[in-house]
Design a protein around this motif. Structure first.
Motif, mmCIF file in Angstrom:
data_model
loop_
_atom_site.group_PDB
_atom_site.id
_atom_site.type_symbol
_atom_site.label_atom_id
_atom_site.label_comp_id
_atom_site.label_asym_id
_atom_site.label_seq_id
_atom_site.Cartn_x
_atom_site.Cartn_y
_atom_site.Cartn_z
ATOM 1 N N ASP A 118 0.861 -1.188 0.000
ATOM 2 C CA ASP A 118 0.000 0.000 0.000
ATOM 3 C C ASP A 118 0.894 1.234 0.000
ATOM 4 O O ASP A 118 1.369 1.679 1.042
ATOM 5 N N ARG A 119 1.139 1.788 -1.178
ATOM 6 C CA ARG A 119 2.063 2.902 -1.320
ATOM 7 C C ARG A 119 1.390 4.265 -1.191
ATOM 8 O O ARG A 119 2.051 5.285 -1.379
ATOM 9 N N ASP A 120 0.119 4.270 -0.890
ATOM 10 C CA ASP A 120 -0.610 5.525 -0.648
ATOM 11 C C ASP A 120 -1.465 5.345 0.595
ATOM 12 O O ASP A 120 -2.692 5.330 0.541
ATOM 13 N N GLU A 121 -0.772 5.167 1.732
ATOM 14 C CA GLU A 121 -1.492 4.924 2.986
ATOM 15 C C GLU A 121 -2.331 6.123 3.407
ATOM 16 O O GLU A 121 -3.405 5.964 3.974
ATOM 17 N N LYS A 122 -1.823 7.320 3.155
ATOM 18 C CA LYS A 122 -2.523 8.539 3.580
ATOM 19 C C LYS A 122 -3.507 9.056 2.535
ATOM 20 O O LYS A 122 -4.063 10.148 2.713
ATOM 21 N N HIS A 123 -3.702 8.323 1.453
ATOM 22 C CA HIS A 123 -4.696 8.652 0.416
ATOM 23 C C HIS A 123 -4.490 10.068 -0.132
ATOM 24 O O HIS A 123 -5.404 10.876 -0.198
ATOM 25 N N ILE A 124 -3.252 10.321 -0.529
ATOM 26 C CA ILE A 124 -2.922 11.636 -1.077
ATOM 27 C C ILE A 124 -3.398 11.760 -2.513
ATOM 28 O O ILE A 124 -3.883 12.819 -2.932
ATOM 29 N N ASN A 125 -3.286 10.685 -3.268
ATOM 30 C CA ASN A 125 -3.616 10.721 -4.696
ATOM 31 C C ASN A 125 -4.849 9.881 -5.012
ATOM 32 O O ASN A 125 -4.873 9.120 -5.983
ATOM 33 N N ASP A 126 -5.866 10.031 -4.176
ATOM 34 C CA ASP A 126 -7.115 9.325 -4.471
ATOM 35 C C ASP A 126 -7.819 9.894 -5.697
ATOM 36 O O ASP A 126 -8.621 9.193 -6.327
ATOM 37 N N THR A 127 -7.563 11.130 -6.038
ATOM 38 C CA THR A 127 -8.237 11.727 -7.195
ATOM 39 C C THR A 127 -7.802 11.086 -8.514
ATOM 40 O O THR A 127 -8.571 11.074 -9.475
ATOM 41 N N ASN A 129 -6.697 7.875 -8.621
ATOM 42 C CA ASN A 129 -6.815 6.423 -8.467
ATOM 43 C C ASN A 129 -8.018 5.953 -9.270
ATOM 44 O O ASN A 129 -9.083 5.647 -8.736
#
Length: 245
Positions: A118-127, A129
Motif C-alpha cells: 500500500d504505497r498511498d497509505e494517507k490517500h494523497i492521490n485518491d483523485t 486512483n
C-alpha cells in the motif's frame, strides 16, 4: 714307584678326556638347539608385539608396512587437498553470498518500515486512483462489439501501466533527488531561519501585548464601563406595522 706314576698319569688323562667329552657334547647340543630356539623366540616376539608396534626382524613386513604407510600418506594428502578445495569453494560461495547480503541488507536497512504493497497509505492521490471503469463506460443503450471493448480495456490498462513504469524508471530517481533537495532546503530554512525568527517575534509581541492590555485596563476600560452604565436602561423597540395615511 715308576709304575704308580705312569698309572696315575694315564688315569688322570683318561679322567680329563672323560671330563671333557660331555662338555663338548653339551656345547654341540646347545649349538644345534640355538636355531630352533631363535625361531621360537622370533615367533613369540611376533605374537607378543602389540598393535601399532613394528617388528624390525622381518624386512619383508617392514617394506610392506612402508608401502602401506606411503599409500596411506598419499590418501591422506588427497583427502587434505580435497578438504582444502572444498573449503576454498565454501569461502568463495560465502564471499559472494555476503556481497549479495550486504547489498540487500543495505537496501533493507534503509527501507525499514516502508509499505511496498500500500504505497498511498494517507490517500494523497485518491483523485487519480482511476481504473478503466471509472473513465470509460458504455450505457445500456449503446454497446459496441465485445472484442473492441475488450481490446480497448487491454490497451488502456496496459498503456497506462507500462508507460507509467517506463517513465518512473527513467525519471523517478532524478525527480526523487530534486524533490528531496527542495524539501531538505525548506526544512533547513524552517528549522534554522523561520522558526527562530517567529520565536523571537513571539517573545517581543508577548511583552507588547502585556503592556497594551495593562494600558487599556487602566485607561479605557473604566470609561467604557461608565458609559455602558449610563445607557444600560435604554430600551429600543422595533415595529414592523405599516402606517396608512
Amino acid at each position: 714307584m715308576a709304575e704308580t706314576k705312569s698309572a696315575s698319569r694315564s688315569g688322570s688323562k683318561l679322567n680329563l678326556n672323560e671330563s671333557t667329552m660331555p662338555l663338548l657334547d653339551d656345547e654341540a647340543h646347545e649349538k644345534a638347539e640355538t636355531p630352533e630356539k631363535d625361531v621360537i623366540e622370533m615367533k613369540e616376539k611376533a605374537s607378543t608385539t602389540s598393535e601399532g608396534e613394528k617388528d624390525d626382524s622381518n624386512p619383508e613386513k617392514i617394506e610392506e608396512e612402508k608401502k602401506d604407510g606411503d599409500e596411506e600418506g598419499g590418501d591422506k594428502k588427497k583427502k587434505k587437498k580435497e578438504k582444502k578445495e572444498k573449503k576454498e569453494k565454501k569461502e568463495k560461495k560465502e564471499k559472494t553470498a555476503s556481497c549479495h547480503r550486504r547489498t540487500q541488507s543495505c537496501v533493507q536497512t534503509f527501507t525499514v518500515g516502508l509499505n511496498v504493497l500500500d504505497r498511498d497509505e494517507k490517500h494523497i492521490n485518491d483523485t487519480i486512483n482511476l481504473n478503466f471503469e471509472d473513465v470509460l463506460a458504455e450505457p445500456d443503450v449503446a454497446h459496441g462489439f465485445d472484442p473492441i471493448w475488450r481490446s480497448a480495456f487491454i490497451l488502456f490498462t496496459g498503456s497506462r501501466f507500462w508507460i507509467y513504469r517506463l517513465l518512473s524508471a527513467l525519471l523517478a530517481l532524478p525527480l526523487a533527488l530534486i524533490w528531496g533537495i527542495t524539501f531538505s532546503l525548506i526544512t533547513f530554512f524552517s528549522v534554522w531561519f523561520a522558526t527562530p525568527i517567529l520565536r523571537i517575534m513571539d517573545v517581543f509581541l508577548f511583552y507588547i501585548r502585556r503592556v497594551w492590555v495593562a494600558l487599556v485596563q487602566t485607561t479605557l476600560e473604566p470609561v467604557a464601563n461608565a458609559v455602558g452604565g449610563c445607557f444600560s436602561n435604554v430600551k429600543l423597540t422595533h415595529n414592523n406595522q405599516l402606517q396608512t395615511v
